[in-house]
Scaffold this motif. Sequence first.
Motif, PDB file in Angstrom:
ATOM      1  N   THR A  40      39.038   9.126   7.480  1.00  0.00           N
ATOM      2  CA  THR A  40      38.368  10.605   7.414  1.00  0.00           C
ATOM      3  C   THR A  40      39.605  11.450   7.472  1.00  0.00           C
ATOM      4  O   THR A  40      39.821  12.400   6.379  1.00  0.00           O
ATOM      5  CB  THR A  40      37.614  10.799   8.456  1.00  0.00           C
ATOM      6  OG1 THR A  40      36.381   9.888   8.483  1.00  0.00           O
ATOM      7  CG2 THR A  40      37.057  12.065   8.290  1.00  0.00           C
ATOM      8  N   TYR A  57      32.640   8.910  19.465  1.00  0.00           N
ATOM      9  CA  TYR A  57      31.004   8.476  19.008  1.00  0.00           C
ATOM     10  C   TYR A  57      31.085   7.176  18.647  1.00  0.00           C
ATOM     11  O   TYR A  57      30.337   6.369  19.292  1.00  0.00           O
ATOM     12  CB  TYR A  57      30.571   9.489  18.052  1.00  0.00           C
ATOM     13  CG  TYR A  57      28.976   9.171  17.706  1.00  0.00           C
ATOM     14  CD1 TYR A  57      27.995   9.407  18.625  1.00  0.00           C
ATOM     15  CD2 TYR A  57      28.546   8.427  16.679  1.00  0.00           C
ATOM     16  CE1 TYR A  57      26.819   9.215  18.478  1.00  0.00           C
ATOM     17  CE2 TYR A  57      27.238   8.179  16.306  1.00  0.00           C
ATOM     18  CZ  TYR A  57      26.320   8.666  17.584  1.00  0.00           C
ATOM     19  OH  TYR A  57      25.140   8.285  17.020  1.00  0.00           O
ATOM     20  N   ILE A  58      31.941   6.740  17.556  1.00  0.00           N
ATOM     21  CA  ILE A  58      31.725   5.342  17.154  1.00  0.00           C
ATOM     22  C   ILE A  58      32.293   4.626  18.120  1.00  0.00           C
ATOM     23  O   ILE A  58      31.493   3.599  18.164  1.00  0.00           O
ATOM     24  CB  ILE A  58      32.665   5.314  15.696  1.00  0.00           C
ATOM     25  CG1 ILE A  58      31.832   6.246  14.817  1.00  0.00           C
ATOM     26  CG2 ILE A  58      32.474   4.035  15.289  1.00  0.00           C
ATOM     27  CD1 ILE A  58      32.898   6.394  13.420  1.00  0.00           C
ATOM     28  N   LEU A 111      26.674   8.979   9.280  1.00  0.00           N
ATOM     29  CA  LEU A 111      28.170   8.967   9.621  1.00  0.00           C
ATOM     30  C   LEU A 111      28.971   9.331   8.481  1.00  0.00           C
ATOM     31  O   LEU A 111      29.964  10.221   8.141  1.00  0.00           O
ATOM     32  CB  LEU A 111      28.709   7.791  10.499  1.00  0.00           C
ATOM     33  CG  LEU A 111      28.249   7.975  12.090  1.00  0.00           C
ATOM     34  CD1 LEU A 111      28.873   6.902  12.603  1.00  0.00           C
ATOM     35  CD2 LEU A 111      28.776   9.224  12.754  1.00  0.00           C
ATOM     36  N   SER A 128      35.580  13.838  17.811  1.00  0.00           N
ATOM     37  CA  SER A 128      34.223  13.592  17.687  1.00  0.00           C
ATOM     38  C   SER A 128      33.728  12.307  17.155  1.00  0.00           C
ATOM     39  O   SER A 128      32.967  11.318  17.860  1.00  0.00           O
ATOM     40  CB  SER A 128      33.482  14.655  17.171  1.00  0.00           C
ATOM     41  OG  SER A 128      33.721  15.734  17.642  1.00  0.00           O
ATOM     42  N   PHE A 129      34.249  11.902  15.937  1.00  0.00           N
ATOM     43  CA  PHE A 129      33.712  10.729  15.007  1.00  0.00           C
ATOM     44  C   PHE A 129      34.320   9.671  15.934  1.00  0.00           C
ATOM     45  O   PHE A 129      33.625   8.751  16.186  1.00  0.00           O
ATOM     46  CB  PHE A 129      34.384  10.825  13.679  1.00  0.00           C
ATOM     47  CG  PHE A 129      33.685  11.412  12.722  1.00  0.00           C
ATOM     48  CD1 PHE A 129      32.374  11.072  12.544  1.00  0.00           C
ATOM     49  CD2 PHE A 129      34.299  12.349  11.833  1.00  0.00           C
ATOM     50  CE1 PHE A 129      31.641  11.670  11.590  1.00  0.00           C
ATOM     51  CE2 PHE A 129      33.450  12.818  10.798  1.00  0.00           C
ATOM     52  CZ  PHE A 129      32.151  12.445  10.655  1.00  0.00           C
ATOM     53  N   SER A 182      30.725  12.619   7.273  1.00  0.00           N
ATOM     54  CA  SER A 182      32.208  12.860   7.077  1.00  0.00           C
ATOM     55  C   SER A 182      32.741  13.261   5.686  1.00  0.00           C
ATOM     56  O   SER A 182      33.523  14.029   5.540  1.00  0.00           O
ATOM     57  CB  SER A 182      32.783  11.213   7.228  1.00  0.00           C
ATOM     58  OG  SER A 182      34.253  11.027   6.495  1.00  0.00           O
ATOM     59  N   THR A 213      38.215   6.776  11.503  1.00  0.00           N
ATOM     60  CA  THR A 213      38.836   8.169  11.835  1.00  0.00           C
ATOM     61  C   THR A 213      39.807   8.469  11.072  1.00  0.00           C
ATOM     62  O   THR A 213      40.031   9.510  10.595  1.00  0.00           O
ATOM     63  CB  THR A 213      38.740   8.409  13.277  1.00  0.00           C
ATOM     64  OG1 THR A 213      37.882   7.702  13.917  1.00  0.00           O
ATOM     65  CG2 THR A 213      38.830   9.856  13.713  1.00  0.00           C
TER      66      THR A 213
END
Lengths: 100, 245
Positions: free
Chosen positions: B233, B88-89, B133, B84-85, B137, B230
Amino acid sequence: MTQFHFDDRMKTIKKNYLKIDSKGEIDQFGQSKHIKKKNDKESIIMYFNVGYYLVIPILIGLGIGILVDRWAKTKPVFTVLLLLIGTVGSFYNLFTIQKK
Amino acid sequence: MPHISIKAESIFHILGIGVTNSYLACIIVITATLFIGVFYKKQITASKKSGFFYTLHFILSSIYDMFYSVVGENIDFFFPLLISFFLYILFQNWFGLVPGVGSILVKIQENHDTALVPLLRGNTADLNTTLALGIASISMIQFYGVQFLGFKTYISKFINLANPISFFVGILEVLSEVSKIFSFSFRLFGNIFAGEVLLTIVAFLVPVLASFPFLILELFVGFIQALVFTMLTSVFLNSAVQKHH
């Protein structure tokens, strides 16, 4: 059974040994290639972040210090103190990056 | 030359809350992503699949393999969050490069003055989004840390009264987590905003085709920044859910 024990011991030691294979080429063993590759990828990604990650604790310390001094009217005390803590935090981040 | 603003401008107000141009772009991208998601879900069970599905599936499965090399066995648990991250980014970064975003201007009334502001603005070129974000995260990292290790074990990383040194290291650990939020958000914002400013400036300096190489560069930067966010993260997530000795 003895083979199993030998392999098991080699896994726990995890050092780079050199061996000569059947073709006569020198090769590393004792550490699996998969683990080495994973660590490389993680450290490369950490380099993208390292600049911000090291500077920001100092800035946070300085910012909070200035705000606390403005609120409590004790001008240089908290700025200097929290700036020092921020600097130590920055070195701590460096240490954790290096440890990974 | 248009006025370059660091913050996103309000286009209109709903119930006193300003709706900014980056928020409009965010709604468009989320809607488009939702349609792609529904399409992917429908095609996965269909007997005859389209070429677009296979392209999407190839990209998603290669990203899955990449995260597997970092997160390991917990991949199925973390993958929804990470992808998802990433998507989205990535889509927000690339949407900022679409012709018309940033160049279509609208007139707005502001304190009895009329000003020309862009109708759309890349969402990740807005510090509010990247900060959100970053907070999302790091919050999810803390959440999964508590879930995997238990509340007492995880929180002992931050509050440890065993001896003065551990207590001070706990404070530094809190500072480290907070600095992660800011480093995530400032890096993403800085890279994407700088890219958009660069494209604007080059387009005004040299009229024809000069911004094309920079456009390719920005496509690459957008991809790399989404990947870096990502991957970082996932690296921090992995270290948070592992037991420390």
